[in-house]
Design a protein around this motif. Structure first.
Motif, PDB file in Angstrom:
ATOM      1  N   VAL A  14     -49.838 -23.795-109.285  1.00 50.02           N
ATOM      2  CA  VAL A  14     -49.365 -25.386-109.257  1.00 50.02           C
ATOM      3  C   VAL A  14     -48.958 -25.693-107.661  1.00 50.02           C
ATOM      4  O   VAL A  14     -49.372 -26.619-107.251  1.00 50.02           O
ATOM      5  CB  VAL A  14     -47.984 -25.216-110.087  1.00 50.02           C
ATOM      6  CG1 VAL A  14     -47.340 -26.625-109.786  1.00 50.02           C
ATOM      7  CG2 VAL A  14     -48.353 -25.186-111.611  1.00 50.02           C
ATOM      8  N   TYR A  15     -48.218 -24.557-107.190  1.00 47.99           N
ATOM      9  CA  TYR A  15     -47.732 -24.983-105.740  1.00 47.99           C
ATOM     10  C   TYR A  15     -48.841 -24.607-104.610  1.00 47.99           C
ATOM     11  O   TYR A  15     -48.421 -24.907-103.376  1.00 47.99           O
ATOM     12  CB  TYR A  15     -46.570 -24.336-105.382  1.00 47.99           C
ATOM     13  CG  TYR A  15     -45.248 -24.704-106.278  1.00 47.99           C
ATOM     14  CD1 TYR A  15     -44.513 -25.860-105.746  1.00 47.99           C
ATOM     15  CD2 TYR A  15     -44.804 -24.269-107.493  1.00 47.99           C
ATOM     16  CE1 TYR A  15     -43.531 -26.331-106.457  1.00 47.99           C
ATOM     17  CE2 TYR A  15     -43.639 -24.763-108.016  1.00 47.99           C
ATOM     18  CZ  TYR A  15     -42.973 -25.877-107.881  1.00 47.99           C
ATOM     19  OH  TYR A  15     -42.225 -26.566-108.261  1.00 47.99           O
ATOM     20  N   SER A  16     -49.930 -24.238-105.012  1.00 45.66           N
ATOM     21  CA  SER A  16     -51.061 -24.335-104.212  1.00 45.66           C
ATOM     22  C   SER A  16     -51.331 -25.641-103.913  1.00 45.66           C
ATOM     23  O   SER A  16     -52.212 -25.796-102.736  1.00 45.66           O
ATOM     24  CB  SER A  16     -52.274 -23.319-104.646  1.00 45.66           C
ATOM     25  OG  SER A  16     -51.716 -21.938-104.664  1.00 45.66           O
ATOM     26  N   ILE A  62     -49.945 -20.144 -97.964  1.00 46.97           N
ATOM     27  CA  ILE A  62     -51.208 -19.926 -98.183  1.00 46.97           C
ATOM     28  C   ILE A  62     -52.208 -21.142 -97.970  1.00 46.97           C
ATOM     29  O   ILE A  62     -53.306 -21.343 -97.129  1.00 46.97           O
ATOM     30  CB  ILE A  62     -51.671 -19.051 -99.301  1.00 46.97           C
ATOM     31  CG1 ILE A  62     -50.732 -17.860 -99.276  1.00 46.97           C
ATOM     32  CG2 ILE A  62     -53.154 -18.781 -99.442  1.00 46.97           C
ATOM     33  CD1 ILE A  62     -50.871 -17.002-100.867  1.00 46.97           C
ATOM     34  N   SER A  63     -52.004 -22.124 -98.712  1.00 48.31           N
ATOM     35  CA  SER A  63     -52.799 -23.313 -98.666  1.00 48.31           C
ATOM     36  C   SER A  63     -52.719 -24.076 -97.414  1.00 48.31           C
ATOM     37  O   SER A  63     -53.910 -24.579 -96.833  1.00 48.31           O
ATOM     38  CB  SER A  63     -52.480 -24.359 -99.989  1.00 48.31           C
ATOM     39  OG  SER A  63     -52.547 -23.782-101.162  1.00 48.31           O
ATOM     40  N   GLY A  64     -51.623 -24.211 -96.771  1.00 49.44           N
ATOM     41  CA  GLY A  64     -51.605 -24.878 -95.537  1.00 49.44           C
ATOM     42  C   GLY A  64     -52.180 -24.083 -94.434  1.00 49.44           C
ATOM     43  O   GLY A  64     -52.857 -24.603 -93.637  1.00 49.44           O
ATOM     44  N   LEU A  65     -52.175 -22.816 -94.472  1.00 43.90           N
ATOM     45  CA  LEU A  65     -52.821 -22.067 -93.586  1.00 43.90           C
ATOM     46  C   LEU A  65     -54.544 -22.239 -93.538  1.00 43.90           C
ATOM     47  O   LEU A  65     -55.151 -22.471 -92.759  1.00 43.90           O
ATOM     48  CB  LEU A  65     -52.618 -20.398 -93.693  1.00 43.90           C
ATOM     49  CG  LEU A  65     -53.132 -19.585 -92.598  1.00 43.90           C
ATOM     50  CD1 LEU A  65     -52.764 -19.711 -91.218  1.00 43.90           C
ATOM     51  CD2 LEU A  65     -52.972 -18.035 -93.243  1.00 43.90           C
ATOM     52  N   PHE A  68     -45.507 -16.167-112.478  1.00 46.95           N
ATOM     53  CA  PHE A  68     -45.633 -16.113-111.144  1.00 46.95           C
ATOM     54  C   PHE A  68     -47.115 -16.457-110.784  1.00 46.95           C
ATOM     55  O   PHE A  68     -47.368 -17.611-109.960  1.00 46.95           O
ATOM     56  CB  PHE A  68     -45.467 -14.549-110.518  1.00 46.95           C
ATOM     57  CG  PHE A  68     -45.675 -14.524-109.147  1.00 46.95           C
ATOM     58  CD1 PHE A  68     -44.741 -15.009-108.343  1.00 46.95           C
ATOM     59  CD2 PHE A  68     -46.911 -14.111-108.557  1.00 46.95           C
ATOM     60  CE1 PHE A  68     -44.861 -14.781-106.622  1.00 46.95           C
ATOM     61  CE2 PHE A  68     -47.126 -14.077-107.359  1.00 46.95           C
ATOM     62  CZ  PHE A  68     -46.108 -14.420-106.334  1.00 46.95           C
ATOM     63  N   MET A  69     -48.047 -16.232-111.399  1.00 49.29           N
ATOM     64  CA  MET A  69     -49.556 -16.858-111.211  1.00 49.29           C
ATOM     65  C   MET A  69     -49.726 -18.110-111.554  1.00 49.29           C
ATOM     66  O   MET A  69     -50.376 -18.659-110.653  1.00 49.29           O
ATOM     67  CB  MET A  69     -50.323 -15.845-112.104  1.00 49.29           C
ATOM     68  CG  MET A  69     -50.333 -14.195-111.855  1.00 49.29           C
ATOM     69  SD  MET A  69     -50.968 -13.576-110.181  1.00 49.29           S
ATOM     70  CE  MET A  69     -50.947 -12.045-110.461  1.00 49.29           C
ATOM     71  N   GLN A  70     -49.019 -18.645-112.613  1.00 50.97           N
ATOM     72  CA  GLN A  70     -49.140 -20.027-112.875  1.00 50.97           C
ATOM     73  C   GLN A  70     -48.494 -20.820-111.974  1.00 50.97           C
ATOM     74  O   GLN A  70     -49.328 -21.734-111.608  1.00 50.97           O
ATOM     75  CB  GLN A  70     -48.655 -20.186-114.342  1.00 50.97           C
ATOM     76  CG  GLN A  70     -48.887 -21.358-115.038  1.00 50.97           C
ATOM     77  CD  GLN A  70     -47.699 -22.477-114.700  1.00 50.97           C
ATOM     78  OE1 GLN A  70     -46.773 -22.209-114.292  1.00 50.97           O
ATOM     79  NE2 GLN A  70     -48.126 -23.903-114.938  1.00 50.97           N
ATOM     80  N   PRO A 105     -43.217 -18.613-105.540  1.00 49.45           N
ATOM     81  CA  PRO A 105     -44.201 -19.320-105.471  1.00 49.45           C
ATOM     82  C   PRO A 105     -44.119 -20.731-104.367  1.00 49.45           C
ATOM     83  O   PRO A 105     -45.175 -21.018-103.772  1.00 49.45           O
ATOM     84  CB  PRO A 105     -44.922 -19.740-106.716  1.00 49.45           C
ATOM     85  CG  PRO A 105     -44.427 -18.186-107.624  1.00 49.45           C
ATOM     86  CD  PRO A 105     -42.946 -18.301-106.933  1.00 49.45           C
ATOM     87  N   GLN A 106     -43.219 -21.171-104.572  1.00 50.75           N
ATOM     88  CA  GLN A 106     -42.733 -22.160-103.944  1.00 50.75           C
ATOM     89  C   GLN A 106     -42.886 -22.190-102.210  1.00 50.75           C
ATOM     90  O   GLN A 106     -42.872 -22.943-101.522  1.00 50.75           O
ATOM     91  CB  GLN A 106     -41.457 -22.974-104.317  1.00 50.75           C
ATOM     92  CG  GLN A 106     -41.337 -23.420-105.441  1.00 50.75           C
ATOM     93  CD  GLN A 106     -40.095 -24.062-106.044  1.00 50.75           C
ATOM     94  OE1 GLN A 106     -39.441 -24.613-105.307  1.00 50.75           O
ATOM     95  NE2 GLN A 106     -39.842 -24.070-107.236  1.00 50.75           N
TER      96      GLN A 106
END
Length: 516
Positions: free
Chosen positions: A329-331, A464-467, A323-325, A457-458
């Protein structure tokens, strides 16, 4: 007999003799689906400390066929089927390559389909039938629909396949039926002109894929000995990468040259219809005996989600690590196109070209590291390869942060290739690591839970990154720096969380009587 017992010293060839239950005397028992044995043929007695003691003694020659190699199996509804079988070593040389390619052929097909659909086809189709003004809203719904379908269908089909007694085997029947549903849904999605019909057929595609892939996850441990998990995992990672490359490039070319979604979806139907055949035809399963499979009930299905920490502690850590990995990646992965225009200052008209080039570069460089990483993990250990892969992705992501202040397209391409090496290495080990710590009783259902560590995570990481980036759009360098720093944080956590996993923890075994 439906209990787990800890075997004190499981290192000799064993057959079980029950001294506590008259009805089970002198029956062969399965040990978690697998009988661990030693080549030196020692016949030392082994004991299990329990309120009902069991006595072990050496197998006679009729149960041992050393020339076949592999793992000795006594079927119980976990692995194997009638009587006593052996998971044979896969063929060597070119026949072995063919075996692994046929095993992973279905995985290649599903990777091609989902890679092409998510990256290119669905965003383009939504913009056309839903309108440019609504495309962001509908595209945002896609991962949510995928997560809902995955969390429901995956565990259900996995559980049913773990207990399936179909004469063709317990996995391939689900792969075949799921492929039929997916192909029909693919064709219908290509013909629809209505956004709500599109969403409905889209869930049909994901239902069919999940109905087949969850049981498929249990196929490898059914037919591949533990000593070859790394090799098989490497081939699956290789097939995943090749599939994504075919899906992205193939659908991009068809959309560009034909401007037809029907043609594009027909291409994907053809891929699935053709590539599922090697897995269905060349890979052979041993059917489960109905006499030794517990009756399927809703209560038993719900209870199967109870995974006691005494047995599943390491599996929990594997899920957390994955999950963390994947959060890391998807961040960053969905934002490469924007990163190129906002930070590297690529011309807007060339964004798609460079974005597809970078994604293709990541996929291509992941292929050799995936192929090599799996077998290396068999020799040197899974955890070492995870440390290396996560460290590479952490350092590369730090490099992308530095490039926010000194933009360079050439360095972006170089870093992207290195990122692919780290990602491929992790993918080559990921599956084998989960199987190493997972009891075999409900392996397909349990792996479907592990798969959610990829799905969620997808949904979460891009949000989160978009925000972060959107809230700092007046200072994009700071926005991307913070978003990519968060990705570094996830990768570091992934590296740390692998440490508690004990791949040498005492093995817990399930004892089930078998009629000979």
């Amino acid at each position: 007999m439906n209990k787990y017992h800890e075997l004190a010293n499981s290192n000799s060839a064993l057959i079980l003799e029950n001294n506590s239950n008259q009805d089970d005397n002198n029956k062969v028992f399965s040990i978690d689906g697998e009988l661990v044995y030693d080549d030196d043929g020692r016949g030392e007695d082994e004991n299990i400390k329990d309120e009902k003691p069991f006595k072990f003694k050496e197998l006679d020659d009729s149960y041992d066929d050393e020339e076949d190699g592999g793992d000795l199996i006594f079927s119980n509804g976990g692995i194997g089927g009638k009587g006593n079988e052996r998971i044979k070593e896969p063929p060597k040389g070119i026949r072995g390559v063919i075996f692994y390619l046929c095993l992973s052929s279905y995985w290649l097909a599903t990777s091609a389909i989902m890679g092409g659909l998510i990256s290119l086809v669905w965003p383009s189709q939504i913009a056309k039938i839903g309108g440019e003004e609504n495309k962001a809203k509908y595209v945002g719904l896609l991962p949510i629909l995928g997560a809902i379908t995955s969390i429901i269908v995956g565990p259900l089909s996995g559980f049913l396949s773990d207990h399936c007694t179909n004469r063709f085997g317990k996995r391939r029947i689900f792969i075949a039926s799921g492929s039929v549903v997916a192909m029909i849904s693919l064709f219908l999605t290509g013909t629809t002109k209505n956004i709500y019909g599109f969403m409905l057929f889209l869930m049909g595609i994901q239902f069919g894929i999940m109905w087949g892939t969850s049981p498929f996850n249990g196929l490898m441990p059914d037919i591949v000995p533990k000593s070859k998990y790394g090799v098989a995992s490497g081939y699956l990672a290789f097939s995943n990468a090749i599939g994504q490359l075919i899906g992205v490039v193939g659908t991009a070319l068809l959309i560009y040259y034909t401007r037809s979604f029907i043609v594009t979806y027909s291409f994907l139907v053809l891929i699935l219809g053709v590539l599922v055949l090697p897995t269905l035809i060349h890979i052979h399963e041993t059917p489960l005996s109905p006499n030794h499979v517990e009756k399927i009930t809703f209560k038993r299905f719900i209870y199967s989600f109870y995974l006691p920490s005494s047995t599943y502690k390491d599996f929990y850590w594997v899920i957390i690590t994955r999950f963390m990995q994947e959060m890391g990646v998807y961040s960053i992965l969905p934002f490469f196109g924007y990163y190129l225009t906002d930070i590297i200052h690529i011309d807007q008209t060339n964004k798609e070209l460079y974005t597809s080039a970078i994604l293709s570069l990541i996929i291509i460089t992941s292929i050799p590291s995936a192929i090599i990483g799996g077998p290396l993990s068999d020799k040197y250990g899974r955890k070492l390869l995870v440390y290396i892969s996560c460290s590479i992705m952490t350092l590369v992501t730090c490099g992308f942060i530095v490039l926010s202040f000194i933009p360079s397209l050439k360095l972006v391409l170089i870093f992207s290739g290195l990122f692919g090496v780290g990602y491929g290495c992790y993918q080559g080990v990921d599956y084998a690591l989960a199987l190493d710590v997972l009891p075999q009783e409900n392996v397909a259902k349990d792996l479907s839970l592990w798969h959610q560590a990829l799905i969620f995570p997808q949904v979460i990481a891009p949000a989160i990154s978009g925000l972060v980036i959107n809230s700092l759009k007046t200072n994009l360098i700071l926005g991307y720096t913070i978003a990519f720093t968060v990705a570094v944080f996830w990768f570091l956590l992934s590296t740390i969380m692998i440490k508690p996993i004990n791949l040498h923890r005492n093995k817990f075994i399930k004892l089930t009587p078998i009629d000979l």
